[in-house]
Design an enzyme around this catalytic site. Sequence first.
Site, PDB file in Angstrom:
ATOM      1  N   HIS A  14      46.761  22.108  56.850  1.00 30.38           N
ATOM      2  CA  HIS A  14      47.080  22.552  58.217  1.00 30.38           C
ATOM      3  C   HIS A  14      46.575  23.974  58.400  1.00 30.38           C
ATOM      4  O   HIS A  14      47.226  24.943  58.022  1.00 30.38           O
ATOM      5  CB  HIS A  14      48.603  22.454  58.437  1.00 30.38           C
ATOM      6  CG  HIS A  14      49.054  22.802  59.823  1.00 30.38           C
ATOM      7  ND1 HIS A  14      50.238  22.361  60.361  1.00 30.38           N
ATOM      8  CD2 HIS A  14      48.482  23.546  60.801  1.00 30.38           C
ATOM      9  CE1 HIS A  14      50.386  22.820  61.584  1.00 30.38           C
ATOM     10  NE2 HIS A  14      49.336  23.562  61.876  1.00 30.38           N
TER      11      HIS A  14
ATOM     12  N   GLU B 156      57.500  21.311  66.360  1.00 34.97           N
ATOM     13  CA  GLU B 156      57.427  22.739  65.992  1.00 34.97           C
ATOM     14  C   GLU B 156      58.415  23.481  66.907  1.00 34.97           C
ATOM     15  O   GLU B 156      59.373  24.075  66.434  1.00 34.97           O
ATOM     16  CB  GLU B 156      55.998  23.250  66.183  1.00 34.97           C
ATOM     17  CG  GLU B 156      55.807  24.723  65.828  1.00 34.97           C
ATOM     18  CD  GLU B 156      54.389  25.231  66.141  1.00 34.97           C
ATOM     19  OE1 GLU B 156      53.662  24.579  66.925  1.00 34.97           O
ATOM     20  OE2 GLU B 156      54.018  26.309  65.605  1.00 34.97           O
TER      21      GLU B 156
ATOM     22  N   ASP C 197      48.502  27.621  58.535  1.00 35.55           N
ATOM     23  CA  ASP C 197      48.411  27.492  59.997  1.00 35.55           C
ATOM     24  C   ASP C 197      47.365  28.446  60.586  1.00 35.55           C
ATOM     25  O   ASP C 197      46.232  28.028  60.834  1.00 35.55           O
ATOM     26  CB  ASP C 197      49.803  27.716  60.627  1.00 35.55           C
ATOM     27  CG  ASP C 197      49.965  27.066  61.987  1.00 35.55           C
ATOM     28  OD1 ASP C 197      49.059  26.352  62.420  1.00 35.55           O
ATOM     29  OD2 ASP C 197      51.030  27.269  62.606  1.00 35.55           O
ATOM     30  N   ASP C 198      47.741  29.701  60.831  1.00 32.24           N
ATOM     31  CA  ASP C 198      46.821  30.698  61.399  1.00 32.24           C
ATOM     32  C   ASP C 198      46.951  31.981  60.567  1.00 32.24           C
ATOM     33  O   ASP C 198      47.590  32.955  60.996  1.00 32.24           O
ATOM     34  CB  ASP C 198      47.204  30.985  62.858  1.00 32.24           C
ATOM     35  CG  ASP C 198      47.153  29.729  63.710  1.00 32.24           C
ATOM     36  OD1 ASP C 198      46.043  29.298  64.069  1.00 32.24           O
ATOM     37  OD2 ASP C 198      48.229  29.158  63.977  1.00 32.24           O
TER      38      ASP C 198
ATOM     39  N   HIS D 270      44.086  26.194  61.278  1.00 30.26           N
ATOM     40  CA  HIS D 270      43.233  26.274  62.476  1.00 30.26           C
ATOM     41  C   HIS D 270      42.140  27.287  62.170  1.00 30.26           C
ATOM     42  O   HIS D 270      42.458  28.460  61.892  1.00 30.26           O
ATOM     43  CB  HIS D 270      44.042  26.736  63.689  1.00 30.26           C
ATOM     44  CG  HIS D 270      45.202  25.844  63.995  1.00 30.26           C
ATOM     45  ND1 HIS D 270      45.131  24.838  64.931  1.00 30.26           N
ATOM     46  CD2 HIS D 270      46.450  25.779  63.475  1.00 30.26           C
ATOM     47  CE1 HIS D 270      46.297  24.213  64.973  1.00 30.26           C
ATOM     48  NE2 HIS D 270      47.114  24.755  64.101  1.00 30.26           N
TER      49      HIS D 270
ATOM     50  N   HIS E 271      50.421  17.865  66.027  1.00 27.85           N
ATOM     51  CA  HIS E 271      51.539  18.794  65.908  1.00 27.85           C
ATOM     52  C   HIS E 271      52.716  18.153  66.643  1.00 27.85           C
ATOM     53  O   HIS E 271      52.558  17.686  67.784  1.00 27.85           O
ATOM     54  CB  HIS E 271      51.229  20.115  66.610  1.00 27.85           C
ATOM     55  CG  HIS E 271      50.312  21.029  65.867  1.00 27.85           C
ATOM     56  ND1 HIS E 271      49.087  20.639  65.415  1.00 27.85           N
ATOM     57  CD2 HIS E 271      50.448  22.330  65.500  1.00 27.85           C
ATOM     58  CE1 HIS E 271      48.507  21.680  64.804  1.00 27.85           C
ATOM     59  NE2 HIS E 271      49.320  22.713  64.845  1.00 27.85           N
TER      60      HIS E 271
HETATM   61  N1  ADE Z   1      47.184  26.354  67.654  1.00 29.21           N
HETATM   62  C1  ADE Z   1      47.026  27.230  66.650  1.00 29.21           C
HETATM   63  N2  ADE Z   1      48.162  27.358  65.969  1.00 29.21           N
HETATM   64  C2  ADE Z   1      49.075  26.538  66.539  1.00 29.21           C
HETATM   65  C3  ADE Z   1      50.429  26.211  66.281  1.00 29.21           C
HETATM   66  N3  ADE Z   1      51.114  26.771  65.288  1.00 29.21           N
HETATM   67  N4  ADE Z   1      51.028  25.331  67.091  1.00 29.21           N
HETATM   68  C4  ADE Z   1      50.367  24.776  68.103  1.00 29.21           C
HETATM   69  N5  ADE Z   1      49.102  25.045  68.384  1.00 29.21           N
HETATM   70  C5  ADE Z   1      48.451  25.916  67.606  1.00 29.21           C
HETATM   71 ZN    ZN Z   2      49.081  24.471  63.679  1.00 31.68          ZN
END
Ligand code: ADE
Ligand code: ZN
Length: 335
Positions: free
Chosen positions: A14, A197, A275-276, A16, A194
Amino acid sequence: MKTFIETLPKAELHLHIEGSLEPELLFKLAKRNNISLKYKNVEELKKAYNFDSLQDFLDIYYQGAGVLLHENDFYDLTWAYLEKCAEQNVTHTEIMFDPQTHTERGVQFDAIVSGIYRATQDAEKKWGITSFLIMSFLRHLSEEDAFKTLEQSKMCREKIKAVGLDSSEKGNPPSKFKNVFKAAVEMGYIPLAHAGEEGDADYIWEALDILNIVRIDHGNNALQDPKLIEEIINRDIALTVCPLSNTALQVVKDLKDHPLKKMMDLGLKVTINSDDPAYFGGQVNKNYEDIQKALNLTKEDIYQLVKNSFNYSLLKDTEKAERIAQLAELYAQMS
Ligand code: ADE
Ligand code: ZN
């Protein structure tokens, strides 16, 4: 424990790619592409990385992605991420990208995919790191828009393994994308999304029953519903959990309150991911290290999480078995 985590080969499921854009590279690409930023320097930009919700983060994340214009930009972005994978013993990655964030600014679809794909091929040659690409639809846009993206993806069909669903969750339930997911599956893409969350457990039910997803990104709110937990376990579906993302976006107040261990104890299959990472304060190994400390996880727990990362990847069964056998051998030597 830190060395133990660092030494184990692992998969990241996971991630991005736009969320791996570090501020230094962001400024470099802005300069190269003659794009003016509203922040004077890296320090000023980093100060803005203080989020109170998913939407608050997404507003900055989409601005940051605005520096990506050409095939080379996507290559450099992906290469920078894969260099970090090599340093961390990440040997397999499943990389999400958001084509609509770029095509709506006039970027060519095949420039995005070619840049990312070429970097993954070079990383496989250099370090043996394998990668799959996941094309994610932006759920705040319409299903019609997602269909346009699906159509554009035909020219790069063999380079993309799966489809995903991301962006602003609340108010944009999975059912909104029922038809486009059906069409994507008919084209041979694997469906992922997703869910749970910020959205409630019913969003996860929809993702399972309407989109037929085979893995849940995040899934924290599955814990609201015991029947759902049972269903996820029965279907043998994994959750790609992202601890530092959850605290950064205030999905979880403190890592000590994170439900990861509870999920494991209930029998849910969980993986750890970043994630990011450029926005949430750490790459995948830092996610393992911080959650291990916060929840007092054992080496056995970490081994289970790493094993899950291969077992619930999109690799072929024979490939999974090989990777897990190598991991088991290393674990036996280290414990
Ligand atoms: N796009 C990038 N990170 C995200 C996240 N945590 N949840 C939803 N969309 C995303
Ligand atoms: Zn994500």
